[in-house]
Design a protein around this motif. Structure first.
Motif, mmCIF file in Angstrom:
data_model
loop_
_atom_site.group_PDB
_atom_site.id
_atom_site.type_symbol
_atom_site.label_atom_id
_atom_site.label_comp_id
_atom_site.label_asym_id
_atom_site.label_seq_id
_atom_site.Cartn_x
_atom_site.Cartn_y
_atom_site.Cartn_z
ATOM 1 N N GLY A 286 0.798 -1.222 0.000
ATOM 2 C CA GLY A 286 0.000 0.000 0.000
ATOM 3 C C GLY A 286 0.822 1.259 0.000
ATOM 4 O O GLY A 286 0.272 2.345 0.186
ATOM 5 N N GLN A 287 2.142 1.147 -0.203
ATOM 6 C CA GLN A 287 2.984 2.330 -0.157
ATOM 7 C C GLN A 287 2.865 3.147 -1.428
ATOM 8 O O GLN A 287 2.199 2.760 -2.395
ATOM 9 N N LYS A 288 3.527 4.250 -1.445
ATOM 10 C CA LYS A 288 3.567 5.111 -2.623
ATOM 11 C C LYS A 288 4.534 4.528 -3.646
ATOM 12 O O LYS A 288 5.708 4.318 -3.354
ATOM 13 N N PHE A 289 4.035 4.283 -4.848
ATOM 14 C CA PHE A 289 4.890 3.827 -5.932
ATOM 15 C C PHE A 289 5.187 5.011 -6.845
ATOM 16 O O PHE A 289 4.872 6.154 -6.511
ATOM 17 N N GLY A 290 5.795 4.773 -7.985
ATOM 18 C CA GLY A 290 6.154 5.888 -8.843
ATOM 19 C C GLY A 290 6.566 5.443 -10.220
ATOM 20 O O GLY A 290 6.322 4.310 -10.645
ATOM 21 N N ARG B 91 7.562 0.143 -9.226
ATOM 22 C CA ARG B 91 6.178 -0.261 -9.395
ATOM 23 C C ARG B 91 5.834 -1.402 -8.453
ATOM 24 O O ARG B 91 6.699 -2.010 -7.829
ATOM 25 N N ILE B 92 4.549 -1.701 -8.402
ATOM 26 C CA ILE B 92 4.084 -2.701 -7.451
ATOM 27 C C ILE B 92 4.641 -4.085 -7.762
ATOM 28 O O ILE B 92 4.862 -4.896 -6.862
ATOM 29 N N ASP B 93 4.926 -4.364 -9.038
ATOM 30 C CA ASP B 93 5.534 -5.654 -9.381
ATOM 31 C C ASP B 93 6.891 -5.820 -8.713
ATOM 32 O O ASP B 93 7.249 -6.921 -8.271
ATOM 33 N N ASP B 94 7.663 -4.703 -8.643
ATOM 34 C CA ASP B 94 8.963 -4.754 -7.982
ATOM 35 C C ASP B 94 8.790 -5.054 -6.500
ATOM 36 O O ASP B 94 9.515 -5.874 -5.925
ATOM 37 N N ALA B 95 7.824 -4.396 -5.870
ATOM 38 C CA ALA B 95 7.599 -4.601 -4.438
ATOM 39 C C ALA B 95 7.164 -6.034 -4.148
ATOM 40 O O ALA B 95 7.631 -6.654 -3.181
ATOM 41 N N VAL B 96 6.277 -6.590 -4.975
ATOM 42 C CA VAL B 96 5.806 -7.962 -4.765
ATOM 43 C C VAL B 96 6.965 -8.945 -4.864
ATOM 44 O O VAL B 96 7.105 -9.855 -4.032
ATOM 45 N N ASN B 97 7.818 -8.763 -5.852
ATOM 46 C CA ASN B 97 8.960 -9.652 -6.019
ATOM 47 C C ASN B 97 9.917 -9.566 -4.829
ATOM 48 O O ASN B 97 10.385 -10.589 -4.308
ATOM 49 N N LEU B 98 10.195 -8.341 -4.364
ATOM 50 C CA LEU B 98 11.095 -8.162 -3.232
ATOM 51 C C LEU B 98 10.500 -8.742 -1.952
ATOM 52 O O LEU B 98 11.198 -9.393 -1.159
ATOM 53 N N ARG C 188 1.353 -10.285 -10.949
ATOM 54 C CA ARG C 188 2.093 -11.542 -10.820
ATOM 55 C C ARG C 188 2.772 -11.632 -9.463
ATOM 56 O O ARG C 188 3.391 -10.676 -9.009
ATOM 57 N N GLY C 189 2.653 -12.789 -8.832
ATOM 58 C CA GLY C 189 3.301 -13.017 -7.542
ATOM 59 C C GLY C 189 2.397 -12.808 -6.347
ATOM 60 O O GLY C 189 2.753 -13.178 -5.221
ATOM 61 N N VAL C 190 1.219 -12.200 -6.546
ATOM 62 C CA VAL C 190 0.281 -11.983 -5.448
ATOM 63 C C VAL C 190 -0.583 -13.233 -5.290
ATOM 64 O O VAL C 190 -1.214 -13.697 -6.242
ATOM 65 N N ARG C 191 -0.602 -13.766 -4.080
ATOM 66 C CA ARG C 191 -1.421 -14.946 -3.789
ATOM 67 C C ARG C 191 -2.727 -14.481 -3.167
ATOM 68 O O ARG C 191 -2.747 -13.992 -2.044
ATOM 69 N N ILE C 192 -3.797 -14.639 -3.896
ATOM 70 C CA ILE C 192 -5.100 -14.162 -3.441
ATOM 71 C C ILE C 192 -5.814 -15.290 -2.701
ATOM 72 O O ILE C 192 -5.936 -16.409 -3.212
ATOM 73 N N GLY C 193 -6.271 -14.999 -1.501
ATOM 74 C CA GLY C 193 -6.942 -15.994 -0.695
ATOM 75 C C GLY C 193 -6.957 -15.588 0.763
ATOM 76 O O GLY C 193 -6.740 -14.423 1.106
ATOM 77 N N ILE C 194 -7.199 -16.561 1.642
ATOM 78 C CA ILE C 194 -7.231 -16.342 3.081
ATOM 79 C C ILE C 194 -6.345 -17.391 3.738
ATOM 80 O O ILE C 194 -6.504 -18.591 3.481
ATOM 81 N N ASP C 195 -5.386 -16.972 4.552
ATOM 82 C CA ASP C 195 -4.537 -17.914 5.281
ATOM 83 C C ASP C 195 -5.334 -18.507 6.434
ATOM 84 O O ASP C 195 -5.883 -17.767 7.270
ATOM 85 N N VAL C 196 -5.380 -19.831 6.505
ATOM 86 C CA VAL C 196 -6.201 -20.487 7.521
ATOM 87 C C VAL C 196 -5.665 -20.260 8.929
ATOM 88 O O VAL C 196 -6.416 -20.291 9.900
#
Length: 689
Positions: A535-539, A543-550, A581-589
């Motif tokens: 949810g941070q500020k990108f630019g 980009r958000i893809d970089d953040a997800v990978n990191l 890409r790289g975002v896992r959508i769901g709910i952790d049990v």
């Protein structure tokens, strides 16, 4: 007329300064002081010292009105007073002077104190530009207290303290943050010790009912408050808080209050107070910078026929962010962030040529990471109990008493580390901070500068560190132009690639200790960090893809998880993450509900060492007033949010990126004034790293 007057005074202020006491620092003597103390019979002194030092700072309109009012407030002095012991020459009550000199141990005034106290004692409204950490608290407390005593002389006797009432407040001081308000309150109580003046504080994060009962029981003459809480009290008839005979109104860090979106509250507060036509009160505005919004605010608050502008920032001043060495440490990935902090701290503590013991503030841009970092680092050998280096945490989720306690302990500590969000980035006076470590992309250039300003204060040396992943560096160059940040290749932990390159024993130890600490930290703590980073500020360059990978590499490779945290479908939809890409959508049990884990006051599984603070307060990360996601001052979507909010750093009403409409988005400071700001020049177009 008002704008032209301010601009004229800014120019004349630089001329006046050579004859005033601006070169005076605490416990020092200068040739200017000797000149000002010559006998007033000398023609040159009569022409130059008092006249240029103060009178030329007044507007044309206020000059004649001021002449009629001087005798009403203080006797005319032949030369500006530059020592607290000499304030009797200006009619200051002896009990206040005793508190300053004997109780608080002050002698010579700082430049802002000398330039502000002298004219303020004559009753003028004031707009003062002064850097943080220059002693401006006393610059407004002394004239405010003197004004209260002149209006109610019986308060000079400590036996009359019980006669105060919460419905007859004499002075109000507004501060943008709880920490700064509490800090001002401490100084105010010291100054009031020998008098009957009762000082109260009213800030968010505390129980309103308890604070009110204290005010009803003890009364209140001087109230130090944050805008939100004060507006709440004044608008609530049941609170029984009023100021029908208000004598003084002070805004400290006025620019910061507008930055964090308090303009509506300030307007409502003014409407709740008696008008200037009904009760003549003194208004003092102190600000590190004088942007367009501060000019508008000053115009609506001060008396145009009786105000003056005081400027203590010289054009040739070298700002803190220009003289403090600043190092950029580029790390291989987010899994290297915490080992790099340990490496920097270890080297600093081992250095034998250091003037001061290692004392650092580590800034993160969201509350969740502050919480997580504290929980992890307290389990490392370097910061474990008994190591000799205390660690503390401050952020918006803590109750005010917890935040105040941590700030007080850190302030007094010789060697310590404070993990903090930006609540301490401005206005807070922490002595002898040797290092400021910023982790991750700062929201903007100004915030970076304010953070760095916590070190290198009071003539001490200091260092700044900016720890970024390689992917974040291009965006940092774009956000931080013209700053003297130099790449630093000496931190081995930053360059280590887990599982690929050999590491030295120290580096291996850092990674190993942190791996063990991660395993003992509840997974929900890192899940909050994961969501906060998304949810941070990108630019443009990050980009958000970089953040997800990191983040995924940190989680899987650095922490040993089998899969990255899940993002709920609702959050993924709201943040446009469904196709990332790289975002896992769901709910952790096994995910523990955030409200029960982070929302209460006593449910976090550990307490801050020595300060006995526990995490989990009123402003949690999700939906709270000061939360990092969706809150009033949140980092994503909030009123003053970091992304899309009203005072957003990216695309908001006061956008720094120029993407939004940008009411205050660029060069408002340069358009208005030629003087230097606390944050320095914005004229640079390229980064130096």
């Amino acid at each position: 007329m008002f704008k032209a007057s301010i601009q004229r005074q800014v120019r004349l202020g630089n001329v006046a300064r050579q004859f005033s006491t601006v070169s005076l620092m605490r416990n020092s003597r200068s040739e200017h002081l000797a000149i000002l103390r010559q006998t007033p019979s000398q023609p040159a002194l009569r022409r130059l010292a008092p006249r240029y030092a103060f009178s030329h700072l007044y507007s044309t309109q206020s000059a004649s009105a001021q002449a009629n009012r001087e005798g009403e407030f203080a006797p005319v002095s032949s030369a500006p007073v530059t020592r607290f012991s000499e304030l009797s020459r200006l009619g200051v009550n002896t009990r206040l002077i005793e508190a300053l000199t004997r109780g608080m141990g002050y002698d010579a005034m700082t430049e802002v104190q000398a330039m502000a106290i002298n004219p303020a004692l004559k009753g003028s409204d004031m707009v003062a530009q002064a850097k943080t950490g220059t002693g401006k608290t006393l610059a407004f407390l002394v004239p405010v207290f003197q004004r209260v005593l002149m209006d109610q002389p019986d308060l000079a006797d400590i036996r009359n303290r019980r006669r105060s009432s919460s419905e007859n407040i004499r002075a109000i001081i507004l501060s943008p943050t709880r920490e700064l308000a509490e800090q001002i309150g401490v100084e105010a109580r010291k100054l009031a010790k020998n008098t009957g003046i009762v000082v109260q504080t009213a800030v968010g994060g505390t129980r309103k009912r308890e604070a009110l009962q204290k005010m009803w029981r003890e009364g209140c003459d001087v109230l130090v408050a944050t805008p939100g809480r004060l507006n709440d009290l004044l608008s609530d008839p049941g609170a029984r808080v009023a100021a029908p005979k208000l004598q003084a109104f002070v805004l400290d860090e006025a620019d910061r209050m507008l930055d964090v979106g308090f303009s509506d509250e300030i307007r409502d507060i003014q409407n709740s107070l008696p008008s200037k036509n009904e009760v003549e009160r003194q208004t003092l505005l102190f600000s590190a910078t004088i942007p367009r919004d501060v000019v508008h605010l000053a115009k609506s608050m001060v008396r145009p026929d009786n105000f003056q502008f005081v400027q203590t920032i010289k054009e040739d001043d070298v700002a803190t962010h220009e003289r403090v060495p600043q190092h950029l440490v580029a790390v291989q990935g987010f899994e290297n962030l915490f080992p790099t902090i340990l490496d920097i701290a270890n080297k600093a503590m081992a250095a034998k040529d250091s003037e001061l013991p290692f004392k650092a503030i580590v800034f993160f841009s969201n509350t969740a990471t502050v919480q997580f970092a504290y929980e992890v680092f307290r389990q490392t050998e370097l910061f474990a109990r008994g190591s000799g280096v205390d660690i503390f945490g401050i952020h918006s989720k803590l109750t005010q008493s917890q935040r105040t306690r941590s700030a007080d302990y850190f302030r007094r500590a010789k060697s310590a580390v404070l993990f903090s969000s930006d609540v301490t980035a401005r206005g807070m006076d922490f002595p002898n901070v040797t290092d400021v470590i910023q982790v991750g992309l700062p929201p903007d250039r100004d915030q970076y500068i304010h953070r760095v300003g916590r070190t290198g204060r009071a003539g001490n040396s200091g260092k700044g560190w900016l720890i970024l992943a390689q992917e974040e560096v291009p965006e940092a160059r774009h956000r931080l132009p013209g700053l003297p940040i130099k790449p630093n290749e000496t931190i081995e932990s930053a360059k280590h690639v887990l599982g690929q390159t050999p590491a030295s024993p120290d580096v291996s130890k850092f990674f190993s200790q942190l791996s063990e600490a991660y395993s003992r930290t509840h997974k929900s703590s890192f899940r909050a960090v994961y969501l906060a980073f998304l949810g941070q500020k990108f630019g443009r360059y990050y980009r958000i893809d970089d953040a997800v990978n990191l983040l995924n590499n940190w989680c899987l490779r650095g922490m040993g998880w089998t899969e990255q945290p899940a993002v709920s479908p609702k959050v993924a939809h709201n943040r446009n993450l469904t196709r990332t890409r790289g975002v896992r959508i769901g709910i952790d049990v096994d995910e523990e509900p955030l409200p029960s884990r982070f929302g209460g006051n006593n449910d976090f599984p550990y307490r801050l060492r020595r300060g006995d603070n526990n995490f989990g307060g009123r402003d949690d990360n999700f939906g709270g007033r000061g939360g990092s996601y969706g809150g009033r001052s949140g980092s994503y979507g909030g009123r003053s949010g970091g992304y899309g909010g009203r005072s957003s750093n990216y695309g908001g009403r006061n956008d720094n990126s120029n993407r939004g409409r940008g009411r205050s988005s660029g060069n408002s400071f340069e358009d208005r004034f030629s003087s230097r700001a606390d944050t320095g020049s914005r004229g640079h177009q390229r980064a130096s790293f």
